[in-house]
Scaffold this motif. Structure first.
Motif, short mmCIF file in Angstrom:
data_model
loop_
_atom_site.label_atom_id
_atom_site.label_comp_id
_atom_site.label_asym_id
_atom_site.label_seq_id
_atom_site.Cartn_x
_atom_site.Cartn_y
_atom_site.Cartn_z
N GLY A 1 17.33 4.48 -4.16
CA GLY A 1 16.50 3.53 -3.44
C GLY A 1 15.38 3.06 -4.34
N VAL A 2 15.27 1.76 -4.54
CA VAL A 2 14.20 1.19 -5.35
C VAL A 2 13.01 0.93 -4.44
CG1 VAL A 2 13.48 -0.76 -6.79
CG2 VAL A 2 15.80 0.16 -7.00
N VAL A 3 11.89 1.57 -4.75
CA VAL A 3 10.69 1.47 -3.93
C VAL A 3 9.69 0.58 -4.67
CG1 VAL A 3 8.95 2.73 -2.62
CG2 VAL A 3 11.15 3.81 -3.14
N THR A 4 9.49 -0.62 -4.17
CA THR A 4 8.61 -1.58 -4.84
C THR A 4 7.18 -1.41 -4.35
OG1 THR A 4 9.25 -3.22 -3.18
CG2 THR A 4 10.38 -3.30 -5.29
N GLY A 5 6.27 -1.32 -5.30
CA GLY A 5 4.86 -1.20 -4.98
C GLY A 5 4.23 -2.54 -4.67
N ARG A 6 2.99 -2.48 -4.22
CA ARG A 6 2.25 -3.70 -3.90
C ARG A 6 0.77 -3.44 -4.19
NH1 ARG A 6 4.02 -5.71 1.35
NH2 ARG A 6 5.07 -7.37 0.21
#
Length: 279
Positions: A58-63
């Motif tokens: 699972g690619v967890v994209t930050g913000r």
């Protein structure tokens, strides 16, 4: 079927509550009745369900939209998740372009010290388009580190002061031309600019796309026609969890009108190639 989910945030109770309390996206969540659809679960069950569904990563994209909206960096939480499940989650560092060299330092630290595998930006939240000069040091550093960048698009429904044009794919087309070695993922399909984003992906070797949340919106049929004829080797599965239920999204993709070989590419092969996980 093996699956890589390119936009996955685990729907833990803290994550779900944090989204429900988010003032920036509150109007959007209310409009789409997110509170009724949210399914908070412990991380152990989420990972077990990922295993059952064949989701290997699972690619967890930050913000980071602190300058414009007061939304501080999500990177520390992603680092903690990666430490807890290092073989399951891949982090992409969220960056605020208005922070200048501090954003570059953050990217280097997240990649070199914490093992993140990419970067992530949100032009509509930064209120500047993707081809603004403030992003260019970030793009250059991504090239140097040989990592992809996720550019979040979409209509930013009911997000105060955000405008759709900042997420228009023509700006990404310029970036792709200026940085031909930069691996770019257009997240949320640049909806509603379906035709324009299809050609942006098609004409640039270095541009990929996910459709997270917009697979069944008006005009979305163009995405699937393009996947089966033009860009099937550059489309990525992204569930948009926890805003969408990742298991329901997997079932949806198996029903969508992809050719069988294209579906396999979308669900795993394209992302594996982009992330260097082949073999």
């Amino acid at each position: 079927m093996k699956i890589i989910d390119f936009r996955f945030r685990p729907s833990t109770p803290d994550a779900v509550q944090g989204m429900l309390n988010n003032k920036v996206f509150g109007g959007m969540f209310e409009l789409f009745k997110y509170a009724d659809r949210a399914k908070p679960e412990p991380i152990e069950k989420i990972v077990a369900d990922m295993e059952k569904q064949g989701v290997v990563k699972g690619v967890v994209t930050g913000r980071d939209a602190e300058t414009t909206y007061g939304l501080g960096s999500a990177n520390p939480g992603i680092v903690a998740l990666m430490k807890q499940y290092p073989d399951k989650f891949i982090g992409f560092a969220g960056l605020d372009p208005h922070k200048g060299m501090a954003a570059i330092d953050e990217l280097k630290r997240m990649v070199n010290d914490h093992g993140m595998r990419g970067a992530a930006i949100d032009p509509y939240l930064a209120r500047i388009p993707a081809d603004h000069a403030k992003y260019y040091p970030i793009y250059a550093k991504c090239c140097e580190l040989d990592i992809p960048i996720v550019i979040t698009t979409g209509p930013a429904t009911l997000v105060r002061d955000a405008v759709m044009d900042d997420a228009h794919p023509r700006h990404i087309d310029r970036v792709a031309a200026d940085f031909p070695d930069l691996k770019i993922v257009i997240s949320h399909g640049a909806y509603p600019f379906v035709n324009e984003v299809i050609m942006t992906v098609h004409r640039n070797r270095n541009v990929y796309i996910d459709l997270a949340e917009y697979e069944e919106q008006p005009f979305s049929e163009g995405y699937f026609q393009a996947a089966n004829t033009l860009i099937g080797d550059k489309m990525l599965f992204a569930s948009a969890a926890p805003f969408m239920d990742f298991q329901e999204q997997i079932a949806l993709y198996k029903r969508l009108p992809f050719k069988p070989e294209v579906l396999e590419n979308v669900m795993y092969n394209n992302a594996a190639r982009l992330l260097g996980l082949e073999g």
